[in-house]
Write a protein that holds these residues in place. Structure first.
Motif, short mmCIF file in Angstrom:
data_model
loop_
_atom_site.label_atom_id
_atom_site.label_comp_id
_atom_site.label_asym_id
_atom_site.label_seq_id
_atom_site.Cartn_x
_atom_site.Cartn_y
_atom_site.Cartn_z
N TYR A 146 0.80 -1.22 0.00
CA TYR A 146 0.00 0.00 0.00
C TYR A 146 0.84 1.27 0.00
N SER A 147 2.16 1.15 -0.05
CA SER A 147 3.00 2.35 0.02
C SER A 147 4.32 2.13 -0.70
N PRO A 148 4.87 3.18 -1.31
CA PRO A 148 6.24 3.10 -1.82
C PRO A 148 7.20 2.85 -0.66
N PRO A 149 8.34 2.19 -0.90
CA PRO A 149 9.19 1.73 0.20
C PRO A 149 9.82 2.83 1.05
N LEU A 150 10.39 3.86 0.43
CA LEU A 150 11.09 4.87 1.20
C LEU A 150 10.13 5.70 2.06
N LEU A 151 8.97 6.02 1.52
CA LEU A 151 7.98 6.76 2.31
C LEU A 151 7.50 5.93 3.49
N THR A 205 13.61 -2.12 3.39
CA THR A 205 12.25 -1.89 2.91
C THR A 205 12.16 -2.07 1.40
N ILE A 206 13.19 -1.63 0.67
CA ILE A 206 13.20 -1.84 -0.78
C ILE A 206 13.36 -3.33 -1.09
N GLY A 207 14.27 -4.01 -0.38
CA GLY A 207 14.55 -5.41 -0.66
C GLY A 207 13.39 -6.33 -0.39
N LEU A 208 12.55 -5.99 0.59
CA LEU A 208 11.40 -6.83 0.91
C LEU A 208 10.40 -6.94 -0.24
N THR A 247 11.64 11.07 -4.69
CA THR A 247 11.66 9.98 -5.67
C THR A 247 10.33 9.23 -5.79
N GLU A 248 9.44 9.41 -4.84
CA GLU A 248 8.17 8.69 -4.82
C GLU A 248 7.01 9.67 -4.68
N GLN A 249 5.80 9.16 -4.79
CA GLN A 249 4.61 10.00 -4.73
C GLN A 249 3.79 9.67 -3.48
N TRP A 250 3.46 10.70 -2.69
CA TRP A 250 2.61 10.49 -1.52
C TRP A 250 1.23 10.00 -1.93
#
Length: 296
Positions: free
Chosen positions: A31-36, A85-88, A199-202
């Motif tokens: 439900y969310s981009p990893p870095l956010l 978080t990215i790797g998961l 880099t990502e969108q809220w």
């Protein structure tokens, strides 16, 4: 309830919440981009710790110690949680956590090289078993059945965790550990939010009950309360027990991932995990540390 029973209960709490963190994080990433996501959960956890640390405000010494807080935040939070978080997104949560918990083995090598800790036959055997365990877990990445990128990110997460721990141990005498943890988590979370916002969108975050509840659970129980319990055990002289219980975390992660995510248990996963568990036990069996640093 005796003090020993209370310590055991706290250890069980710590291992359980840090174990189920992995599948819960993977669910939240739907439900969310990893870095956010990484930034949101760490900032919330860090702010909770700041509130708890406020009675010791004089120990913060931010103007003097901010370079240590920032460096530790980059290694232990930005890199560790970022890679994690990215790797998961690429490999099963159980497999990922098993590779990340090579960290105590890497820590053994770095402590020998940079902190002057002893190296002996049993420890060297344990280190070798650890690398063999990761090799077993990584077979799928080599053959193409799982993501090689995910395995590399898991190894990078373990490496950054180990380096962050070494850095913290070298500076432990200069900082208050509660403020150190609160600052590195909060600063790291803010950095992750900044990178995520760029880099990502809220708008890509789906603010449904599953995402909100998982994020709050991780922020409150895994990050904030988990670290409070850890420091309580350390202050009561339970560091050795915390270290000896750590090997249970990937076991719980795998079990929870099977239940919550229907992940499959493969032979190379079993063999690799057993080798890593054996490695951690052998590396730490003769090491009596006054403090060991662990991340979730």
């Amino acid at each position: 309830m005796s003090q020993q029973q209370k310590s055991v209960m706290l250890l069980i709490f710590l291992v359980v919440v840090w174990g189920i963190n992995w599948p819960l994080s993977k669910i939240a990433l739907d439900y969310s981009p990893p870095l956010l996501f990484a930034g949101i959960r760490t900032v919330i956890g860090g702010l909770i710790l700041i509130l708890i640390a406020l009675p010791k405000l004089q120990a913060l010494r931010f103007k003097e110690l901010w370079p240590i807080y920032l460096t530790s935040a980059v290694l232990s939070i930005v890199f560790y949680y970022g890679f994690q978080t990215i790797g998961l997104q690429y490999v099963p949560a159980g497999l990922f956590s098993s590779i990340v918990f090579l960290q105590p083995v890497l820590l053994g090598i770095f402590s020998w090289l940079w902190l002057g800790e002893s190296m002996y036959g049993l420890k060297m055997t344990g280190l070798l078993l650890g690398f063999l365990g990761v090799a077993s877990l990584s077979i799928g990445g080599i053959t193409g059945s799982i993501s090689l990128s995910g395995i590399i990110l898991a190894l990078a997460s373990a490496l950054s965790w180990a380096l962050g721990t070494i850095y913290l141990k070298r500076n432990a005498a200069r900082v208050d550990m509660l403020w150190m943890t609160a600052m590195q988590i909060t600063i790291g979370g803010v950095v992750l939010l900044i990178f995520g916002s760029v880099t990502e969108q809220w708008t890509d975050i789906t603010w449904n009950s599953s995402f909100v509840l998982n994020t709050l659970f991780i922020a409150i129980f895994v990050i904030a309360l988990g670290w409070l319990v850890y420091f309580k055990l350390i202050n009561e002289g339970e560091a050795g027990k915390v270290g000896s219980f750590t090997f249970l975390i990937p076991l719980i992660s795998i079990g929870a991932s099977v239940v919550l995510l229907n992940e499959q248990i493969t032979w190379n996963l079993v063999v690799g995990l057993l080798l890593i568990v054996s490695s951690i036990v052998m590396v730490n069996v003769r090491i009596g540390r006054t403090a060991k640093q662990f991340r979730t």
